[in-house]
Design an enzyme around this catalytic site. Structure first.
Site, PDB file in Angstrom:
ATOM      1  CD  GLU A  51      -2.735   0.733   2.595  1.00 46.39           C
ATOM      2  OE1 GLU A  51      -3.945   0.820   2.564  1.00 46.39           O
ATOM      3  OE2 GLU A  51      -2.094   0.509   3.626  1.00 46.39           O
ATOM      4  NE  ARG A 104      -6.268  -0.865   4.479  1.00 48.28           N
ATOM      5  CZ  ARG A 104      -7.230  -1.467   5.165  1.00 48.28           C
ATOM      6  NH1 ARG A 104      -8.283  -1.937   4.546  1.00 48.28           N
ATOM      7  NH2 ARG A 104      -7.128  -1.583   6.465  1.00 48.28           N
TER       8      ARG A 104
HETATM    9  N1  DCP Z   1      -5.782   4.375   5.971  1.00 48.65           N
HETATM   10  C1  DCP Z   1      -6.880   5.224   5.881  1.00 48.65           C
HETATM   11  N2  DCP Z   1      -7.725   5.117   4.819  1.00 48.65           N
HETATM   12  C2  DCP Z   1      -7.520   4.194   3.856  1.00 48.65           C
HETATM   13  C3  DCP Z   1      -6.441   3.297   3.943  1.00 48.65           C
HETATM   14  C4  DCP Z   1      -5.584   3.406   5.034  1.00 48.65           C
HETATM   15  O1  DCP Z   1      -7.078   6.060   6.769  1.00 48.65           O
HETATM   16  N3  DCP Z   1      -8.351   4.155   2.826  1.00 48.65           N
HETATM   17  C5  DCP Z   1      -4.811   4.560   7.066  1.00 48.65           C
HETATM   18  C6  DCP Z   1      -4.976   3.643   8.237  1.00 48.65           C
HETATM   19  C7  DCP Z   1      -3.555   3.460   8.716  1.00 48.65           C
HETATM   20  C8  DCP Z   1      -2.694   3.585   7.470  1.00 48.65           C
HETATM   21  O2  DCP Z   1      -3.505   4.302   6.546  1.00 48.65           O
HETATM   22  O3  DCP Z   1      -3.204   4.472   9.631  1.00 48.65           O
HETATM   23  C9  DCP Z   1      -2.271   2.240   6.900  1.00 48.65           C
HETATM   24  O4  DCP Z   1      -3.365   1.374   7.070  1.00 48.65           O
HETATM   25  P1  DCP Z   1      -3.523  -0.113   6.582  1.00 48.65           P
HETATM   26  O5  DCP Z   1      -4.422  -0.846   7.507  1.00 48.65           O
HETATM   27  O6  DCP Z   1      -3.986  -0.107   5.205  1.00 48.65           O
HETATM   28  O7  DCP Z   1      -2.039  -0.708   6.623  1.00 48.65           O
HETATM   29  P2  DCP Z   1      -1.255  -1.340   7.848  1.00 48.65           P
HETATM   30  O8  DCP Z   1       0.197  -1.128   7.564  1.00 48.65           O
HETATM   31  O9  DCP Z   1      -1.797  -0.815   9.114  1.00 48.65           O
HETATM   32  O10 DCP Z   1      -1.607  -2.859   7.686  1.00 48.65           O
HETATM   33  P3  DCP Z   1      -1.083  -4.123   8.495  1.00 48.65           P
HETATM   34  O11 DCP Z   1      -0.726  -3.680   9.872  1.00 48.65           O
HETATM   35  O12 DCP Z   1      -2.248  -5.054   8.435  1.00 48.65           O
HETATM   36  O13 DCP Z   1       0.105  -4.600   7.730  1.00 48.65           O
END
Ligand code: DCP
Length: 229
Positions: A51, A104
């Site tokens: 992402e 995502r």
């Molecule tokens: N986010 C958001 N809106 C979106 C996508 C993500 O506000 N449409 C934010 C939420 C988190 C950051 O971006 O603060 C990254 O979120 P993800 O859950 O997509 O990624 P992670 O790195 O947290 O995933 P994981 O811990 O599962 O690897």
């Protein structure tokens, strides 16, 4: 033997096939998506697209992720508008491998995050409909195809522990309530089908400790690489 099957059984390194598949990995913040992707990135013939969080943190010098968390009412729209653009960019990039895995999708951005921001009052009706019009136009006019959704279903409490451990600066103040609300929007979409799912959904229990998650991934490798749930 079908090429995808040979890839699954580890007997294939060539990347050319008439049918390539795209797998989107979905789940709450801190649910373990990156661990999943890092694991499968080791398999030849799988292209992994993380992402673009780093892009959101630096849009010509502006950290839109930090702005969104510091003042959600003011910045949710701008942030999600940019998220939607970056996801569209990824969906429409030419696929180089037989199997693409992406963190995502444009769908969870809309059905989980934008819906939640609107419902919680951080996005006005007008902002919400503008994003929705863009989203509908994209779906009608662009190829944003997914063949399988892998849903890492992880309880909000476990997500919170992992977020605290990794210490991403912008996420320091995320309350459990927010993770619970996002858990609900993921459940509404992927379990209760409140919105259309663009592909079959494979649900994996994300609550296991890290070392056990690798076994869960391996037990499901076959299905995942064949794009089946
Ligand atoms: N986010 C958001 N809106 C979106 C996508 C993500 O506000 N449409 C934010 C939420 C988190 C950051 O971006 O603060 C990254 O979120 P993800 O859950 O997509 O990624 P992670 O790195 O947290 O995933 P994981 O811990 O599962 O690897």
């Amino acid at each position: 033997l079908d090429k995808a099957q040979r890839l699954v059984t580890g007997k294939m390194t060539a990347l050319h096939s008439s049918r390539s598949i795209t797998v989107a990995i979905e789940g709450n913040i801190g649910s373990g998506k990156t661990t999943f992707l890092d694991h499968f990135a080791k398999t030849k013939g799988i292209e992994v697209i993380q992402e673009p969080v780093d892009m959101w943190r630096n849009v010509r010098g502006h950290n839109t992720l930090a702005l969104m968390y510091s003042d959600p009412k003011r910045w949710s729209f701008a942030f999600q508008s940019y998220v939607q653009l970056t996801m569209l960019d990824i969906h429409t990039r030419k696929q180089k491998s037989l199997i693409r895995m992406m963190e995502r999708s444009i769908y969870s951005a809309k059905y989980c995050f934008v819906e939640n921001m609107h419902e919680s009052g951080n996005m006005t009706d007008a902002e919400y409909v503008v994003l929705t019009e863009w989203f509908n136009w994209i779906l009608a006019n662009q190829k944003v195809q997914i063949d399988l959704i892998v849903y890492l279903k992880t309880s909000p409490e476990v997500c919170q522990q992992r977020i605290q451990q990794r210490c991403r600066e912008e996420e320091k103040a995320i309350p459990l309530d927010y993770l619970q609300a996002l858990h609900n929007t993921h459940e509404d979409w992927l379990t209760h089908k409140k919105f259309p799912t663009p592909a079959p959904v494979l649900v994996l229990d994300g609550d296991h400790k890290l070392s056990d998650m690798y076994s869960v991934f391996e037990e499901n490798r076959h299905k995942i690489l064949l794009g089946q749930n």
